[in-house]
Design an enzyme around this catalytic site. Sequence first.
Site, short mmCIF file in Angstrom:
data_model
loop_
_atom_site.label_atom_id
_atom_site.label_comp_id
_atom_site.label_asym_id
_atom_site.label_seq_id
_atom_site.Cartn_x
_atom_site.Cartn_y
_atom_site.Cartn_z
N CYS A 2 0.84 -1.19 0.00
CA CYS A 2 0.00 0.00 0.00
C CYS A 2 0.88 1.24 0.00
CB CYS A 2 -0.90 0.01 1.22
SG CYS A 2 -1.76 -1.54 1.52
N ARG A 27 2.30 0.98 -6.94
CA ARG A 27 2.25 -0.10 -5.95
C ARG A 27 0.96 -0.91 -6.06
NH1 ARG A 27 4.84 0.60 -0.74
NH2 ARG A 27 6.82 1.63 -1.06
N TRP A 74 -4.48 -1.87 -0.84
CA TRP A 74 -4.72 -3.12 -1.55
C TRP A 74 -5.35 -4.07 -0.54
CZ3 TRP A 74 -3.44 -4.28 -6.72
CH2 TRP A 74 -3.75 -5.58 -7.11
N ASN A 98 0.32 0.08 6.29
CA ASN A 98 0.81 -0.75 5.20
C ASN A 98 1.39 -2.02 5.80
OD1 ASN A 98 1.94 -1.87 2.93
ND2 ASN A 98 3.60 -0.38 2.76
N GLY A 99 0.92 -3.20 5.39
CA GLY A 99 1.45 -4.45 5.91
C GLY A 99 0.36 -5.32 6.50
N GLU A 480 19.05 -22.17 -6.48
CA GLU A 480 18.84 -20.72 -6.67
C GLU A 480 20.03 -19.94 -6.12
OE1 GLU A 480 17.01 -16.85 -7.20
OE2 GLU A 480 17.12 -18.76 -8.27
N LYS A 484 22.26 -17.44 -8.40
CA LYS A 484 22.46 -16.03 -8.05
C LYS A 484 23.95 -15.69 -7.99
CE LYS A 484 18.45 -14.20 -7.72
NZ LYS A 484 18.08 -15.06 -8.85
N GLU A 487 25.27 -15.47 -11.53
CA GLU A 487 24.76 -14.29 -12.23
C GLU A 487 25.49 -13.01 -11.82
OE1 GLU A 487 20.04 -14.78 -13.14
OE2 GLU A 487 20.60 -14.65 -11.02
N HIS A 503 27.78 -39.06 -5.40
CA HIS A 503 27.64 -39.59 -6.76
C HIS A 503 28.36 -38.73 -7.79
CE1 HIS A 503 24.85 -42.71 -5.48
NE2 HIS A 503 24.24 -41.79 -4.74
N LYS A 603 16.71 -8.61 -18.35
CA LYS A 603 15.64 -8.81 -17.38
C LYS A 603 14.54 -9.70 -17.95
CE LYS A 603 13.66 -8.20 -13.43
NZ LYS A 603 14.20 -8.93 -12.29
#
Length: 608
Positions: A2, A27, A74, A98-99, A480, A484, A487, A503, A603
């Site tokens: 929010c 937002r 929201w 907000n939250g 992941e 990262k 990247e 293995h 992106k």
Amino acid sequence: MCGIIGILGKEPVAGQLVDSLKRLEYRGYDSAGVATLENGVLTRCRAEGKLKNLEAALAKAPLHGTIGIGHTRWATHGAPTETNAHPHASDGVAVVHNGIIENFRELRHELEAKGVVFSTQTDSETVAHLVGQEMKAGKSPVEAVGAALPRLRGAFALAFVFEGNDNLLIGARKGSPLAVGYGDGEMYLGSDAIALAPFTSAVAYLEEGDWAILDRNSVEIRDEAGHVVQRPVIRSSATAFLVDKGNHKHFMLKEIYEQPEVVARTTAHYLDMANGKVRLPAELPFDWAALPRISIAACGTAYLAGLTAKYWFERFARIQVDIDIASEFRYRETPMVPGGLMIVVSQSGETADTLASLRYAKENGQHVLAVVNVPTSTIARESHIVMPTLAGPEIGVASTKAFTCQLAVLASLAIAAGKARGFISGADEDALVRAMMEAPRYMNEALKQEDHIASIAKGLSKARDVLYLGRGTSYPIAMEGALKLKELSYIHAEGYAAGELKHGPIALIDETMPVIVIAPFDKVYEKTVSNMQEVAARGGQIILVTDEKGAEHAEVETVATIVMPDVPATIAPIVYSVPIQLIAYHTAVEMGTDVDQPRNLAKSVTVE
């Protein structure tokens, strides 16, 4: 996600509040409102829908106060109605929030037992009543807020105004961002510097747990313990691009820190937190119980979100899941059972291979569900149903907040499938929903490890190769982490299932090899410890990411241990994403690479 704005001004502020809220429209929101004090009297104006509806309402009934707060909402708890729109008010206090307040149900029951009457379905109204009750007990506004804040559990940003106090504005943050703006005889609060840009170039960012007491000429900032602290004021006439980074050096770091907020927003979109149930935002064109199979296709980080979801769907819904890298799936000509479900996952919604997989699935009689961050994208338009991730704009090429929001959506879907297929009970669903609600708070705790992780990164930056290990849902997170690191730092790294160590990968282990182990203290922890012992016996440099119990029972020497909060197993992949992102970020910073725009990467990959 929010938007919050607060102004202590010299002239009527309602128009300025609305203009600032327009700058926060990116937002997302479904209702809006403002409150001002005129001659000490609190008046609100709220409207469902877009800001033009609020502007129309203000044109009919203008607000003339020179102090005020505004909000774009929201919907999380309660429908997006005018009644549920912010600001909320009680006993002379108005608040915008907000939250998510995780413990609002307990607080609400306590307040109702004291005779407090609630008029909305929101968690935010609880904050207004809590502060209002403290004031009715004789506390000053500052004392009342100071007493209420420690009782709130969750991730939030708050701004308060008080009837009869036209020179007092209070803000607080825990998990959601909030900035203080300094003017000439005027002061401001805002969710980010973009909202404050028309008024001032002098901004201070509240740190975790801070709260701020503002009048028109000064601000007193207190930390979570109540001590008066100083936060640096950033003065800049920089471009909006630089302002949008806030007080972070890179967009990626800003987006890592946004994760508690955006994951809270995403989970709130999919969960009925008041009743402990999954509440999907759209009617599904299929019956979970009748699905013969689920297929998932995605690329890169989105593929790893899908791989995590495979564990969830198979565990909670007991349904077979096939997961493919989209660039392989599109050419594999795989047979598909008619009436199955294809889930495609993409941040941009434009990934060429994922789009081709979607089209193949549709041609082969599949229901297609898209998990995307851009609801107007091609993948969203061509899917039968869209589940948005609500992460907001992600500028850094290496995905962070989009990934954790993808996980939040996929976990919600898996819980819904399990309930619909009869493999989890209502009590199970409630427990899982409560765990999901807690994820933003735990992510906030994980962020406190940043300085420790930065020190670990100094050593990692000297490595040529790094191995990541994990079991269960920690396996995709290990993959992941390796992705990262590759990247961002250009260091060769691989993620493996820990049980695969013997293995083949064990041949790589020597005294120069860092091995990062993702291992919460869960049902497979002891197995992972055995793998760590194999690494230690060969001189490998173990960096363990675990919780307190895991650190206590490691039984092996590590060069570093990153201690995470003790979290429910379901949300461990979401929470443990934070340290592996910070490891990659700080290693890249140490090496001086371009964090936000790594070489050779884009992106959105819109070509094969």
